[in-house]
Design an enzyme around this catalytic site. Structure first.
Site, PDB file in Angstrom:
ATOM      1  N   SER A  52      -1.588   0.779   5.409  1.00 41.48           N
ATOM      2  CA  SER A  52      -2.800   1.440   5.894  1.00 41.48           C
ATOM      3  C   SER A  52      -2.932   1.391   7.411  1.00 41.48           C
ATOM      4  CB  SER A  52      -4.053   0.859   5.209  1.00 41.48           C
ATOM      5  OG  SER A  52      -3.970   1.052   3.801  1.00 41.48           O
ATOM      6  N   LYS A  75       6.873   9.421   1.395  1.00 46.23           N
ATOM      7  CA  LYS A  75       6.837   9.191  -0.066  1.00 46.23           C
ATOM      8  C   LYS A  75       7.194  10.492  -0.792  1.00 46.23           C
ATOM      9  CE  LYS A  75       3.284   5.783   0.827  1.00 46.23           C
ATOM     10  NZ  LYS A  75       2.645   4.638   0.260  1.00 46.23           N
ATOM     11  N   GLY A  87      -1.452   1.939   0.946  1.00 46.51           N
ATOM     12  CA  GLY A  87      -2.137   3.069   0.320  1.00 46.51           C
ATOM     13  C   GLY A  87      -3.525   2.719  -0.199  1.00 46.51           C
ATOM     14  N   HIS A  96      11.075  -0.710  -0.714  1.00 44.59           N
ATOM     15  CA  HIS A  96       9.636  -0.433  -0.582  1.00 44.59           C
ATOM     16  C   HIS A  96       8.925  -0.987  -1.817  1.00 44.59           C
ATOM     17  CE1 HIS A  96       5.855   1.758  -0.341  1.00 44.59           C
ATOM     18  NE2 HIS A  96       6.117   1.923   0.938  1.00 44.59           N
ATOM     19  N   GLU A  99       5.140  -5.425   4.817  1.00 45.60           N
ATOM     20  CA  GLU A  99       4.141  -4.577   4.176  1.00 45.60           C
ATOM     21  C   GLU A  99       3.448  -5.350   3.055  1.00 45.60           C
ATOM     22  OE1 GLU A  99       5.009  -0.190   4.987  1.00 45.60           O
ATOM     23  OE2 GLU A  99       5.904  -0.675   3.068  1.00 45.60           O
ATOM     24  N   GLU A 121       6.731   0.173  -3.639  1.00 49.79           N
ATOM     25  CA  GLU A 121       6.601   1.131  -4.757  1.00 49.79           C
ATOM     26  C   GLU A 121       7.890   1.187  -5.561  1.00 49.79           C
ATOM     27  OE1 GLU A 121       5.272   4.398  -2.356  1.00 49.79           O
ATOM     28  OE2 GLU A 121       3.363   3.378  -2.030  1.00 49.79           O
ATOM     29  N   ASN A 170       6.710   7.277   6.446  1.00 54.58           N
ATOM     30  CA  ASN A 170       7.258   7.286   5.085  1.00 54.58           C
ATOM     31  C   ASN A 170       6.451   8.315   4.300  1.00 54.58           C
ATOM     32  OD1 ASN A 170       8.242   6.772   2.527  1.00 54.58           O
ATOM     33  ND2 ASN A 170       6.978   4.944   2.226  1.00 54.58           N
TER      34      ASN A 170
HETATM   35  C1  PEP Z   1       4.064   2.808   3.176  1.00 51.55           C
HETATM   36  O1  PEP Z   1       4.227   3.705   2.362  1.00 51.55           O
HETATM   37  O2  PEP Z   1       5.023   2.149   3.562  1.00 51.55           O
HETATM   38  C2  PEP Z   1       2.714   2.550   3.670  1.00 51.55           C
HETATM   39  C3  PEP Z   1       2.537   1.576   4.522  1.00 51.55           C
HETATM   40  O3  PEP Z   1       1.724   3.361   3.187  1.00 51.55           O
HETATM   41  P1  PEP Z   1       0.227   3.494   3.796  1.00 51.55           P
HETATM   42  O4  PEP Z   1       0.373   3.596   5.285  1.00 51.55           O
HETATM   43  O5  PEP Z   1      -0.310   4.740   3.190  1.00 51.55           O
HETATM   44  O6  PEP Z   1      -0.512   2.270   3.383  1.00 51.55           O
END
Ligand code: PEP
Length: 258
Positions: A218, A15, A178, A100, A172, A102, A13
């Site tokens: 992460s 972003k 992040g 997501h 998630e 975000e 992803n």
């Molecule tokens: C994501 O954007 O879905 C995500 C898991 O980000 P990160 O791996 O940076 O935590």
């Protein structure tokens, strides 16, 4: 049915990152590294809308699939700034990230709109990657399962048994996205197994066993193998680490071996 027969899926992803030349460069770097995953692990890059055409062209003839990061639920109309499922299909997109954290946090996504977007994506022939996950505070209050059960029920409301098998669920935990904080493999496994149990309740065991459930938050080159070794973690949704070809490839290879 078990993990061995479910589709393992590693999705990046991106972003709001990468210009079109940068997108092409990154995909060209990833392509040869992950070629050996063909037939073993589905590799997807989910990119910003402006990079979709570039990504579709750059991945043509390779084993990398392209996903969008959002989709609107209407077919067309007065929704300034939004993109419909048919528009994504027209460009050659196969997957789309929906709900997501975000989007939920900064753009007012609710379980209701996640559900509508999921239905629209499925109707257009897209494969939705539906994101669920608890906030840090919700985990601290011991209501993780309550939150996840509610999201699964609402986000998949009226999605048929046949269609839900085309849905990928990404667990998630919001506190891990992040932040550099990763759920431990046991924590991630516990919730992914809980999600599968919810799917079995809402549909049936055979259906639940067929759905790919990813972990995201992460996940990186250092922790992927341990997470992906868990019985209910079928893949990963990768943010930061998907922007570096060698790191993303290490995660794909962990899935190939896992
Ligand atoms: C994501 O954007 O879905 C995500 C898991 O980000 P990160 O791996 O940076 O935590």
């Amino acid at each position: 049915m078990n993990k061995a027969v479910r589709k393992a899926i590693i999705a990046g992803n991106w972003k709001m990152n990468k210009t079109r030349p940068e997108a092409k460069e990154l995909i060209e770097a990833i392509k040869p590294l992950v070629a050996n995953a063909e037939g073993k692990v589905e590799v997807i890059t989910c990119v910003p809308f402006t990079n979709l055409e570039t990504a579709v062209a750059a991945t043509a003839g390779s084993n990398i699939k392209v996903g969008a990061e959002n989709v609107h639920f209407a077919k067309s109309g007065a929704f300034t700034g939004e993109i419909s499922a048919d528009m994504l299909v027209e460009v050659g997109v196969e997957y789309v990230v929906i709900g997501h954290s975000e989007r939920r946090q900064y753009f007012g996504e609710t379980d209701e709109t996640v559900n509508k977007r999921t239905a629209a994506a499925l109707a257009a022939g897209l494969k939705p990657i539906v994101c669920v996950g608890e906030l840090k505070w919700e985990r601290e209050c011991n209501i993780t399962e309550e939150v996840i059960a509610r999201q699964i029920k609402l986000d998949l409301w009226e999605v048929s048994k046949e269609d839900v098998k085309k849905v990928v669920i990404a667990y998630e935990p919001v506190w891990a996205i992040g932040t550099g904080l990763t759920a431990t493999p046991d924590q991630a496994q516990e919730v992914c197994a809980f999600i599968r149990a919810q799917l079995a309740k809402l549909y049936d065991e055979e259906t639940a066993q067929a759905v790919t459930i990813q972990y995201g938050g992460s996940m990186n080159a250092g922790n992927a193998a341990e997470l992906l070794a868990k019985p209910d973690i079928d893949g990963g949704l990768i943010g930061g680490a998907s922007l570096k070809a060698p790191d993303f490839n290490t995660i794909v290879q962990a899935a190939v071996e896992g």
